[in-house]
Design a protein around this motif. Structure first.
Motif, mmCIF file in Angstrom:
data_model
loop_
_atom_site.group_PDB
_atom_site.id
_atom_site.type_symbol
_atom_site.label_atom_id
_atom_site.label_comp_id
_atom_site.label_asym_id
_atom_site.label_seq_id
_atom_site.Cartn_x
_atom_site.Cartn_y
_atom_site.Cartn_z
ATOM 1 N N LYS A 131 0.848 -1.191 -0.072
ATOM 2 C CA LYS A 131 0.060 0.150 -0.024
ATOM 3 C C LYS A 131 0.992 1.230 0.052
ATOM 4 C CE LYS A 131 -4.007 -2.095 2.206
ATOM 5 N NZ LYS A 131 -4.817 -2.143 3.467
ATOM 6 N N GLY A 132 2.010 1.087 0.562
ATOM 7 C CA GLY A 132 3.021 2.571 0.598
ATOM 8 C C GLY A 132 3.295 2.658 -0.973
ATOM 9 N N GLN A 133 3.376 1.987 -1.716
ATOM 10 C CA GLN A 133 3.452 2.477 -3.464
ATOM 11 C C GLN A 133 2.444 3.437 -3.581
ATOM 12 O OE1 GLN A 133 5.800 0.834 -5.592
ATOM 13 N NE2 GLN A 133 6.935 0.425 -3.828
ATOM 14 N N MET A 134 1.155 3.151 -3.507
ATOM 15 C CA MET A 134 0.072 3.887 -3.830
ATOM 16 C C MET A 134 0.215 5.274 -2.878
ATOM 17 S SD MET A 134 -2.559 4.943 -5.337
ATOM 18 C CE MET A 134 -3.284 3.636 -6.299
ATOM 19 N N GLU A 135 0.484 5.103 -1.594
ATOM 20 C CA GLU A 135 0.485 6.280 -0.705
ATOM 21 C C GLU A 135 1.637 7.310 -1.297
ATOM 22 O OE1 GLU A 135 1.043 4.374 2.946
ATOM 23 O OE2 GLU A 135 -1.227 3.799 3.185
ATOM 24 N N ALA A 136 2.794 6.563 -1.662
ATOM 25 C CA ALA A 136 3.970 7.463 -2.100
ATOM 26 C C ALA A 136 3.669 8.198 -3.177
ATOM 27 C CB ALA A 136 5.352 6.624 -2.073
ATOM 28 N N ALA A 137 2.755 7.553 -4.166
ATOM 29 C CA ALA A 137 2.811 8.062 -5.492
ATOM 30 C C ALA A 137 1.694 9.211 -5.373
ATOM 31 C CB ALA A 137 2.082 6.799 -6.387
ATOM 32 N N ARG A 138 0.675 9.022 -4.539
ATOM 33 C CA ARG A 138 -0.297 9.995 -4.266
ATOM 34 C C ARG A 138 0.456 11.260 -3.566
ATOM 35 N NH1 ARG A 138 -5.667 8.968 -4.384
ATOM 36 N NH2 ARG A 138 -5.691 11.054 -4.274
ATOM 37 N N ALA A 139 1.357 10.789 -2.806
ATOM 38 C CA ALA A 139 2.150 12.110 -2.116
ATOM 39 C C ALA A 139 3.009 12.661 -3.187
ATOM 40 C CB ALA A 139 3.010 11.399 -0.852
ATOM 41 N N SER A 140 3.403 11.995 -4.186
ATOM 42 C CA SER A 140 4.299 12.877 -5.249
ATOM 43 C C SER A 140 3.489 13.483 -6.082
ATOM 44 C CB SER A 140 5.091 11.666 -5.948
ATOM 45 O OG SER A 140 4.299 10.873 -6.678
ATOM 46 N N GLY A 141 2.168 13.607 -5.943
ATOM 47 C CA GLY A 141 1.123 14.559 -6.699
ATOM 48 C C GLY A 141 0.135 13.964 -7.801
ATOM 49 N N LEU A 142 0.613 12.424 -7.924
ATOM 50 C CA LEU A 142 -0.464 11.810 -8.813
ATOM 51 C C LEU A 142 -1.810 11.514 -8.344
ATOM 52 C CD1 LEU A 142 2.083 8.859 -9.970
ATOM 53 C CD2 LEU A 142 1.606 11.183 -11.282
ATOM 54 N N TYR A 144 -5.182 9.275 -8.215
ATOM 55 C CA TYR A 144 -5.550 7.786 -7.955
ATOM 56 C C TYR A 144 -5.225 6.992 -9.123
ATOM 57 C CZ TYR A 144 -7.834 3.334 -6.812
ATOM 58 O OH TYR A 144 -8.116 2.049 -7.030
ATOM 59 N N TRP A 145 -5.904 7.398 -10.082
ATOM 60 C CA TRP A 145 -5.764 6.589 -11.524
ATOM 61 C C TRP A 145 -4.410 6.852 -12.296
ATOM 62 C CZ3 TRP A 145 -8.722 2.677 -12.020
ATOM 63 C CH2 TRP A 145 -10.022 2.708 -11.594
ATOM 64 N N GLY A 146 -3.671 8.093 -11.842
ATOM 65 C CA GLY A 146 -2.304 8.363 -12.364
ATOM 66 C C GLY A 146 -1.408 7.495 -11.702
ATOM 67 N N ALA A 147 -1.661 7.403 -10.269
ATOM 68 C CA ALA A 147 -0.826 6.516 -9.623
ATOM 69 C C ALA A 147 -0.839 4.878 -10.015
ATOM 70 C CB ALA A 147 -1.211 6.596 -8.277
ATOM 71 N N MET A 148 -2.268 4.594 -10.291
ATOM 72 C CA MET A 148 -2.760 3.125 -10.624
ATOM 73 C C MET A 148 -1.978 3.066 -12.095
ATOM 74 S SD MET A 148 -4.213 0.534 -9.550
ATOM 75 C CE MET A 148 -5.441 1.028 -8.357
ATOM 76 N N PHE A 149 -2.023 3.610 -13.003
ATOM 77 C CA PHE A 149 -1.478 3.519 -14.407
ATOM 78 C C PHE A 149 -0.031 3.671 -14.532
ATOM 79 C CE2 PHE A 149 -6.071 3.737 -15.500
ATOM 80 C CZ PHE A 149 -6.323 2.591 -16.178
ATOM 81 N N ASN A 150 0.473 4.471 -13.550
ATOM 82 C CA ASN A 150 1.858 4.759 -13.788
ATOM 83 C C ASN A 150 2.578 4.149 -12.853
ATOM 84 O OD1 ASN A 150 2.301 6.980 -15.992
ATOM 85 N ND2 ASN A 150 0.536 7.810 -14.713
ATOM 86 N N VAL A 151 2.198 3.800 -11.811
ATOM 87 C CA VAL A 151 2.927 3.038 -10.757
ATOM 88 C C VAL A 151 2.567 1.361 -10.185
ATOM 89 C CG1 VAL A 151 3.892 3.241 -8.206
ATOM 90 C CG2 VAL A 151 3.549 5.209 -9.718
ATOM 91 N N ILE A 152 1.349 1.420 -9.960
ATOM 92 C CA ILE A 152 0.680 -0.057 -9.645
ATOM 93 C C ILE A 152 0.717 -0.886 -10.744
ATOM 94 C CG2 ILE A 152 -0.984 -0.919 -8.297
ATOM 95 C CD1 ILE A 152 0.558 0.983 -6.655
ATOM 96 N N ILE A 153 -0.164 -0.684 -11.638
ATOM 97 C CA ILE A 153 -0.223 -1.592 -12.660
ATOM 98 C C ILE A 153 1.159 -2.055 -13.481
ATOM 99 C CG2 ILE A 153 -1.067 -1.957 -15.136
ATOM 100 C CD1 ILE A 153 -3.668 -0.358 -14.252
ATOM 101 N N PRO A 154 2.047 -1.259 -13.711
ATOM 102 C CA PRO A 154 3.006 -1.731 -14.264
ATOM 103 C C PRO A 154 4.026 -2.849 -13.323
ATOM 104 C CG PRO A 154 2.910 0.571 -14.574
ATOM 105 C CD PRO A 154 2.032 0.433 -13.851
ATOM 106 N N GLN A 155 3.796 -2.702 -12.205
ATOM 107 C CA GLN A 155 4.464 -3.558 -11.256
ATOM 108 C C GLN A 155 3.765 -4.863 -11.319
ATOM 109 O OE1 GLN A 155 6.697 -2.087 -7.676
ATOM 110 N NE2 GLN A 155 5.308 -0.090 -8.248
ATOM 111 N N MET A 156 2.421 -4.756 -11.214
ATOM 112 C CA MET A 156 1.630 -5.670 -11.029
ATOM 113 C C MET A 156 1.610 -6.807 -12.507
ATOM 114 S SD MET A 156 -1.552 -6.955 -12.826
ATOM 115 C CE MET A 156 -2.398 -5.357 -13.149
#
Length: 250
Positions: A131-142, A144-156
């Motif tokens: 979950k820290g991945q999403m929290e860190a991505a949101r904290a960086s300014g992305l 929810y969907w930006g974090a999902m498509f740029n950070v979470i889904i590529p790793q998934m």
């Protein structure tokens, strides 16, 4: 074993070729459509909050229903129940210049059945990302969907490509069941050859070997994809930091 001319010369060879083209098209459409649908279902199931609770319940019901109904039953339902409705036939009429209704029903049945399994593969992959991945991505300014498509889904995708490949190979093998709808796939053509020549051993052995070649080819391509993703992003089972993910996409 007898004479193999029934599958190595015309017209048997041509019939197997025609059946192979139909089988490959069925597999292609089922894999692409079920992957897209499975991803959408998984994204809906991992949403959070009370407002999206009905959506999660609906998607959970979808997955559980279609995973627990045999594929043959689903294909027969699509082919002989849904497509017996005039409105449905009219909706798909523009496609009939290319594909008959039996083929379309086969694609729909395979897509929906496979999507229920692929959705679970994607959902488990999404939930395996800390979950820290999403929290860190949101904290960086992305967003929810930006974090999902740029950070979470590529790793998934990197962690689920093996399980996803198994579903794709399964979908390819399941194309053999559209025979029940009268689609002229490989198995259908083998039956036609057997009926005309009484060479059932040769016809169905040829079909079995063709499926082995197709599935081994898919396995090879998936292994190359998995190796490429692992090489591009490092060790395949180690989640990346948000900074690493953004850097690899730059």
């Amino acid at each position: 074993m007898g004479n193999w001319d029934s599958v190595l010369t015309q017209p048997g060879l041509g019939m197997l070729w025609d059946g192979l083209l139909v089988t490959l098209q069925l597999a292609f459409y089922a894999i692409v459509l079920s992957t897209v649908l499975g991803m959408l279902i998984a994204l809906g199931r991992v949403t959070q909050g009370r407002r999206t609770a009905p959506l999660r319940w609906l998607l959970t019901a979808y997955v559980e229903f279609f995973r627990n109904v045999p594929l043959v039953v689903q294909l027969v339902f699509w082919g002989f129940a849904v497509f017996s409705v005039e409105v449905v036939r009219g909706f798909f009429a523009p496609l009939n210049a290319i594909y008959p209704n039996a083929f379309i029903a086969g694609v729909l049945g395979l897509t929906i059945y496979t999507s229920a399994y692929i959705a679970e593969v994607f959902r488990s992959g999404l939930q395996s990302i800390p979950k820290g991945q999403m929290e860190a991505a949101r904290a960086s300014g992305l967003s929810y969907w930006g974090a999902m498509f740029n950070v979470i889904i590529p790793q998934m995708l990197r962690t689920t490509v093996g399980a996803l490949g198994n579903q794709w190979i399964g979908a390819t093998k399941n194309t053999s069941i559209v025979l029940f709808l009268g689609v002229a796939d490989l198995v259908f053509q083998a039956q036609e050859i057997e009926a005309a020549t009484f060479r059932g051993v040769q016809a169905f052995t040829a079909v079995a070997l063709i499926f082995v070649v197709i599935c081994l080819s898919e396995s090879f391509l998936l292994a190359q994809l998995e190796r490429r993703l692992g090489k591009k992003r490092g060790k395949p089972t180690t989640p990346l930091t948000v900074t690493q993910v953004i850097r690899t996409q730059a």
